[in-house]
Scaffold this motif. Structure first.
Motif, PDB file in Angstrom:
ATOM      1  N   GLY A  56       0.610  -1.236   0.058  1.00 42.88           N
ATOM      2  CA  GLY A  56      -0.015   0.003  -0.007  1.00 42.88           C
ATOM      3  C   GLY A  56       0.991   1.147   0.018  1.00 42.88           C
ATOM      4  N   ASP A  57       2.171   1.097  -0.201  1.00 42.06           N
ATOM      5  CA  ASP A  57       2.869   2.420  -0.203  1.00 42.06           C
ATOM      6  C   ASP A  57       3.506   2.769  -1.382  1.00 42.06           C
ATOM      7  OD1 ASP A  57       4.509   0.402  -0.332  1.00 42.06           O
ATOM      8  OD2 ASP A  57       6.089   0.983   1.018  1.00 42.06           O
ATOM      9  N   ARG A  58       2.974   2.082  -2.387  1.00 43.57           N
ATOM     10  CA  ARG A  58       3.181   2.779  -3.741  1.00 43.57           C
ATOM     11  C   ARG A  58       2.010   3.180  -4.712  1.00 43.57           C
ATOM     12  NH1 ARG A  58       7.245  -1.961  -6.135  1.00 43.57           N
ATOM     13  NH2 ARG A  58       8.606  -2.019  -4.436  1.00 43.57           N
ATOM     14  N   LEU A  59       2.270   4.211  -5.260  1.00 42.35           N
ATOM     15  CA  LEU A  59       1.109   4.604  -6.289  1.00 42.35           C
ATOM     16  C   LEU A  59       1.580   4.761  -7.564  1.00 42.35           C
ATOM     17  CD1 LEU A  59      -1.459   5.887  -5.186  1.00 42.35           C
ATOM     18  CD2 LEU A  59      -0.491   7.862  -5.603  1.00 42.35           C
ATOM     19  N   LEU A  60       0.759   4.176  -8.553  1.00 42.38           N
ATOM     20  CA  LEU A  60       1.024   4.299 -10.042  1.00 42.38           C
ATOM     21  C   LEU A  60       0.105   5.278 -10.820  1.00 42.38           C
ATOM     22  CD1 LEU A  60       2.863   3.506 -12.702  1.00 42.38           C
ATOM     23  CD2 LEU A  60       1.124   1.607 -12.694  1.00 42.38           C
ATOM     24  N   ASN A  61       0.745   6.238 -11.366  1.00 39.01           N
ATOM     25  CA  ASN A  61      -0.252   7.259 -11.998  1.00 39.01           C
ATOM     26  C   ASN A  61       0.077   7.075 -13.518  1.00 39.01           C
ATOM     27  OD1 ASN A  61      -1.142   9.335 -13.276  1.00 39.01           O
ATOM     28  ND2 ASN A  61       0.237  11.052 -12.459  1.00 39.01           N
ATOM     29  N   VAL A  62      -1.066   6.505 -14.368  1.00 34.99           N
ATOM     30  CA  VAL A  62      -1.096   6.477 -15.566  1.00 34.99           C
ATOM     31  C   VAL A  62      -1.383   7.640 -16.144  1.00 34.99           C
ATOM     32  CG1 VAL A  62      -1.935   5.059 -17.575  1.00 34.99           C
ATOM     33  CG2 VAL A  62      -1.096   3.735 -15.277  1.00 34.99           C
ATOM     34  N   SER A  63      -0.560   8.232 -16.905  1.00 33.57           N
ATOM     35  CA  SER A  63      -0.736   9.518 -17.524  1.00 33.57           C
ATOM     36  C   SER A  63      -0.384   9.589 -19.058  1.00 33.57           C
ATOM     37  CB  SER A  63       0.202  10.544 -16.807  1.00 33.57           C
ATOM     38  OG  SER A  63      -0.185  11.919 -17.311  1.00 33.57           O
ATOM     39  N   TYR A  64      -0.671  10.603 -19.767  1.00 33.40           N
ATOM     40  CA  TYR A  64      -0.647  10.697 -21.190  1.00 33.40           C
ATOM     41  C   TYR A  64       0.932  11.339 -21.642  1.00 33.40           C
ATOM     42  CZ  TYR A  64      -2.193  15.865 -21.067  1.00 33.40           C
ATOM     43  OH  TYR A  64      -2.485  16.935 -20.857  1.00 33.40           O
ATOM     44  N   ASP A  78      -3.285   3.183  -9.936  1.00 32.29           N
ATOM     45  CA  ASP A  78      -4.160   3.686  -8.977  1.00 32.29           C
ATOM     46  C   ASP A  78      -4.940   4.836  -9.145  1.00 32.29           C
ATOM     47  OD1 ASP A  78      -2.962   1.954  -6.586  1.00 32.29           O
ATOM     48  OD2 ASP A  78      -1.120   2.824  -7.523  1.00 32.29           O
ATOM     49  N   VAL A  79      -4.385   5.797 -10.009  1.00 31.49           N
ATOM     50  CA  VAL A  79      -4.853   6.805 -10.691  1.00 31.49           C
ATOM     51  C   VAL A  79      -4.511   7.134 -12.347  1.00 31.49           C
ATOM     52  CG1 VAL A  79      -4.631   8.148  -8.425  1.00 31.49           C
ATOM     53  CG2 VAL A  79      -3.064   8.523 -10.377  1.00 31.49           C
ATOM     54  N   VAL A  80      -5.402   7.519 -12.918  1.00 29.34           N
ATOM     55  CA  VAL A  80      -5.271   8.007 -14.079  1.00 29.34           C
ATOM     56  C   VAL A  80      -5.394   9.445 -14.509  1.00 29.34           C
ATOM     57  CG1 VAL A  80      -5.892   5.725 -15.372  1.00 29.34           C
ATOM     58  CG2 VAL A  80      -7.984   7.260 -14.713  1.00 29.34           C
ATOM     59  N   LEU A 126      -9.198  -0.651  -8.613  1.00 27.77           N
ATOM     60  CA  LEU A 126      -7.524  -1.041  -8.407  1.00 27.77           C
ATOM     61  C   LEU A 126      -6.979  -0.671  -7.078  1.00 27.77           C
ATOM     62  CD1 LEU A 126      -6.385  -0.649 -11.906  1.00 27.77           C
ATOM     63  CD2 LEU A 126      -6.968  -2.802 -10.804  1.00 27.77           C
ATOM     64  N   VAL A 127      -7.629   0.681  -6.655  1.00 31.49           N
ATOM     65  CA  VAL A 127      -7.004   1.207  -5.408  1.00 31.49           C
ATOM     66  C   VAL A 127      -7.517   0.232  -4.191  1.00 31.49           C
ATOM     67  CG1 VAL A 127      -6.691   3.703  -6.180  1.00 31.49           C
ATOM     68  CG2 VAL A 127      -8.936   2.863  -5.174  1.00 31.49           C
ATOM     69  N   ASP A 128      -8.911  -0.295  -4.408  1.00 29.31           N
ATOM     70  CA  ASP A 128      -9.322  -1.218  -3.313  1.00 29.31           C
ATOM     71  C   ASP A 128      -8.415  -2.319  -3.150  1.00 29.31           C
ATOM     72  OD1 ASP A 128     -11.039   0.766  -2.532  1.00 29.31           O
ATOM     73  OD2 ASP A 128     -12.751  -0.020  -3.749  1.00 29.31           O
ATOM     74  N   LYS A 129      -7.945  -2.906  -4.635  1.00 34.49           N
ATOM     75  CA  LYS A 129      -7.459  -4.178  -4.569  1.00 34.49           C
ATOM     76  C   LYS A 129      -5.773  -3.830  -3.972  1.00 34.49           C
ATOM     77  CE  LYS A 129      -5.336  -6.718  -8.309  1.00 34.49           C
ATOM     78  NZ  LYS A 129      -5.227  -6.894  -9.591  1.00 34.49           N
ATOM     79  N   GLY A 170      -5.162  -1.380  -1.741  1.00 33.70           N
ATOM     80  CA  GLY A 170      -5.267  -0.779  -0.301  1.00 33.70           C
ATOM     81  C   GLY A 170      -4.682   0.461  -0.604  1.00 33.70           C
ATOM     82  N   THR A 171      -4.711   1.383  -1.388  1.00 36.76           N
ATOM     83  CA  THR A 171      -4.127   2.694  -1.795  1.00 36.76           C
ATOM     84  C   THR A 171      -4.988   3.705  -2.050  1.00 36.76           C
ATOM     85  OG1 THR A 171      -3.657   1.984  -3.994  1.00 36.76           O
ATOM     86  CG2 THR A 171      -1.839   1.803  -2.747  1.00 36.76           C
ATOM     87  N   ARG A 172      -6.255   3.521  -1.470  1.00 37.73           N
ATOM     88  CA  ARG A 172      -7.243   4.608  -1.916  1.00 37.73           C
ATOM     89  C   ARG A 172      -7.101   5.820  -1.217  1.00 37.73           C
ATOM     90  NH1 ARG A 172     -12.411   5.463  -3.464  1.00 37.73           N
ATOM     91  NH2 ARG A 172     -12.977   3.392  -4.187  1.00 37.73           N
ATOM     92  N   GLN A 173      -6.633   5.814   0.169  1.00 43.32           N
ATOM     93  CA  GLN A 173      -6.347   7.084   0.804  1.00 43.32           C
ATOM     94  C   GLN A 173      -5.319   7.846   0.150  1.00 43.32           C
ATOM     95  OE1 GLN A 173      -5.136   6.181   4.891  1.00 43.32           O
ATOM     96  NE2 GLN A 173      -5.797   8.360   5.377  1.00 43.32           N
ATOM     97  N   LEU A 174      -4.377   7.129  -0.047  1.00 41.66           N
ATOM     98  CA  LEU A 174      -3.148   7.509  -0.726  1.00 41.66           C
ATOM     99  C   LEU A 174      -3.554   8.318  -2.109  1.00 41.66           C
ATOM    100  CD1 LEU A 174       0.071   7.846  -0.503  1.00 41.66           C
ATOM    101  CD2 LEU A 174       0.135   5.628  -1.728  1.00 41.66           C
ATOM    102  N   ALA A 175      -4.300   7.633  -3.035  1.00 41.17           N
ATOM    103  CA  ALA A 175      -4.569   7.828  -4.306  1.00 41.17           C
ATOM    104  C   ALA A 175      -5.234   9.343  -4.199  1.00 41.17           C
ATOM    105  CB  ALA A 175      -5.276   6.918  -5.248  1.00 41.17           C
ATOM    106  N   GLU A 176      -6.358   9.402  -3.203  1.00 43.01           N
ATOM    107  CA  GLU A 176      -7.205  10.410  -3.233  1.00 43.01           C
ATOM    108  C   GLU A 176      -6.439  11.711  -2.477  1.00 43.01           C
ATOM    109  OE1 GLU A 176     -10.316   8.789  -0.916  1.00 43.01           O
ATOM    110  OE2 GLU A 176     -11.571   8.320  -2.604  1.00 43.01           O
TER     111      GLU A 176
END
Lengths: 336, 274
Positions: free
Chosen positions: A27-35, A84-86, A254-257, A259-265
């Motif tokens: 839960g301490d990693r975040l992937l941002n998929v961007s353009y 986690d976020v797009v 995916l964040v629920d899977k 466990g990164t919802r708080q971080l992503a938000e």
């Protein structure tokens, strides 16, 4: 015969192939998929956000951003990229994820300003001194003018370019869908190279020296001018253009899977906060916060815009009408 | 127990089947399955447009032309590398493999930079009225580039192991250089040449990375089928239309390769009979 032993041996490699378990991030990693052209922006945002998070919670987080064509990135997430976020170029690419149940269909109303923390617009980049005297959209279809813009089918940015041209033509006195179509199909006949992405088109114009005008997002145009030196290019703002709104969203499933919802938000909130807004402005995106916008007002030329909602309704409609398989852009392309 | 260089039959076969099944057959079957589920009307609507037909003719026409050029250039190159000794021969030999290893995007960008109207080579061609980058000529150039090592590398070992006696016999019998080449060498090299041709052709048909940089990607002019497939995928939604084009490419490539195989069989029979 060694028949009994053949089968296990046959199966062994098959099993090995099947055993490619996907390692799951904690839960301490975040992937941002961007353009594509957000590369510089998110490099800075990721670092600043991680520092702030550490200060607030004491937790080390690693934020990474993946860049690519908006449509390709959206498909990658559909096909299993663990985003986690797009943060994509246009709402349709996130709608497509919602259609497959990765996030709710009403995702765009969850965050302020249509879920777009920063905006840009579509402008022209011309060679220094503007030798071809390009002032506005009608100049782009003059006989002596060659236009560089990427392929709207493969580039999200280019779809906004297309809609900017269309919207301008349709919103003129006596403008209509027919006139807009005629203008846009003429416009694409002046394009000698259709790159697959916005960065490719910028390179074709800046480095290859092809074309008289590049239709580009304001942030890309300002960045190109900064990198190549202000003595090489001028920016021309047309009389009317579209406000480009690249949206952001948390991918719920995916964040629920992960466990990164708080971080992503928190990450997306950071984009709306003064610090994130400053980074957006430094990377030539127009910030939403009035205070930050005022501070950076000098770097942005005045521009008159219409929004996608005003002219086209929503992205889903725009996508199906103009860019879907067999849509208006395909029809125009076949008429060449 | 016989002495075997590789592990036993069971394991080798298992590896082969797993490899073929998982990496080659399964994806291709999925493609066929996906496209077959669409029905003939969709198929026809996808394939019969002018734009798709144009792209198909460019992809296959270009690849055929490129493979022919590769075959001729490759024969010459392999011949020089095998039969002649000259300084830096080993370096030249190593350079042949470069298109194998170079990321195709790098090749495409490099070729474009050279042949663009203001590029190092392009600026000399421009006054002659020849434009390479952003035209069909550019597509051909990229396809020739990626296919060349296939011909050279298939020919080289055969040329090296070729016995000199038939050539020498022909020489003593009074055959001129052209006669020796056509009557003696060519029949011996023909099967390998065809293999190289087929490999170069297959590579050129599927080439994407380098072509999209140099072609300009103009619909109805310089648009290749792989790019059309990517466009259909990138515009979001259903993968069906892209799968149809993929299946068409697959079927057409299979036909072309079968034709090359048939040509090879015919050639063998003809050589043995003659």
């Amino acid at each position: 015969m060694k028949r009994p032993t053949l089968l296990p041996k046959l199966l062994l490699p098959l099993l090995a192939l099947a055993c490619c378990a996907t390692a799951q991030a904690a839960g301490d990693r975040l992937l941002n998929v961007s353009y594509d052209p957000t590369r510089e922006l998110y490099k800075q945002v990721d670092a600043a956000f991680a520092a702030q998070w550490k200060q607030k919670t004491g937790q080390d987080v690693r934020v990474t951003t993946s860049n690519g064509g908006s449509g390709k990135q959206s498909r990658a997430v559909l096909d299993g990229l663990e985003a986690d976020v797009v943060t994509l170029a246009l709402a349709w690419d996130i709608d497509a994820l919602a259609d497959h149940g990765l996030l709710p269909k009403a995702w765009q109303s969850r965050l302020p300003d249509n879920s777009t923390p920063y905006t840009s617009s579509v402008v022209f980049l011309v060679r220094k001194g503007n030798p071809k005297h390009i002032r506005d959209w009608p100049d782009l279809i003059r006989d002596d003018v060659q236009v560089i813009t990427p392929n709207p089918k493969t580039s999200g940015g280019a779809r906004w370019n297309f809609l900017a041209a269309w919207g301008w033509a349709a919103r003129q006195n006596g403008g209509s869908a027919d006139k807009a179509r005629a203008y846009v199909s003429q416009l694409y006949q002046h394009v000698p190279v259709l790159d697959t992405g916005a960065r490719g088109a910028t390179n074709t114009f800046v480095q290859r020296g092809i074309g008289d005008v590049l239709i580009a997002w304001e942030n890309e145009a300002l960045l190109s001018r900064q990198e190549a030196g202000a003595d090489k290019f001028d920016i021309v703002v047309p009389s009317l253009t579209i406000l480009t709104e690249p949206p952001v969203a948390v991918v719920d499933k995916l964040v629920d899977k992960h466990g990164t919802r708080q971080l992503a938000e928190a990450y997306l909130k950071f984009l709306y906060a003064p610090e994130g807004q400053e980074l957006a402005a430094k990377n030539f995106y127009r910030p939403r916060l009035p205070a930050v916008a005022a501070k950076y007002a000098a770097q942005f030329p005045p521009v008159k815009t219409f929004t996608l909602a005003e002219q086209f309704g929503d992205w889903r409609k725009a996508q199906t009408t103009y860019f879907a398989d067999g849509g208006v852009y395909d029809q125009i392309s076949e008429g060449r | 127990m016989r002495n075997r260089a590789l592990p036993g039959f069971g394991l080798s076969l298992g590896v082969t089947l797993a490899w073929l099944g998982g990496i080659v057959l399964l994806p291709l079957a999925a493609l066929a399955w996906k496209s077959a589920s669409l029905g003939p009307a969709t198929w026809w609507a996808q394939v019969s447009t002018r734009r798709v037909l144009h792209a198909l003719s460019l992809s296959f026409g270009g690849a055929l032309a490129a493979a022919v050029i590769d075959m001729l250039l490759g024969l010459l190159l392999a011949w020089v590398l095998v039969r002649h000794r000259f300084p830096l021969r080993r370096l030249c030999d190593a350079l042949v493999d470069l298109p194998f290893a170079l990321p195709t995007a790098v090749a495409g960008i490099a070729l474009t930079a050279l042949y663009a109207p203001e590029g190092w080579i392009g600026r000399w061609l421009q006054p002659l009225g020849v434009q390479v980058a952003y035209t069909r000529l550019g597509v051909l150039l990229a396809m020739v580039f990626v296919g060349l090592p296939f011909v050279v590398r298939t020919l080289q070992p055969v040329l090296e192991s070729l016995e000199r006696e038939p050539e020498e016999a022909a020489l003593t019998l009074g055959a001129g250089p052209w006669q020796r080449f056509r009557r003696v060498l060519l029949p011996m090299l023909a099967p390998t040449l065809l293999t190289g041709f087929a490999l170069a052709l297959a590579r050129a048909v599927g080439e994407y990375g380098s072509v999209i940089y140099i072609s300009g990607n103009l619909p109805m002019r310089t648009e290749i089928v792989p790019l059309l497939i990517v466009q259909k995928l990138d515009s979001g939604g259903d993968t069906g239309p892209a799968a149809v084009l993929g299946a068409v490419m697959l079927a057409a490539s299979l036909l072309v390769l079968l034709a090359v195989n048939a040509l090879q069989r015919w050639n063998r029979r003809w050589t043995e009979a003659g």
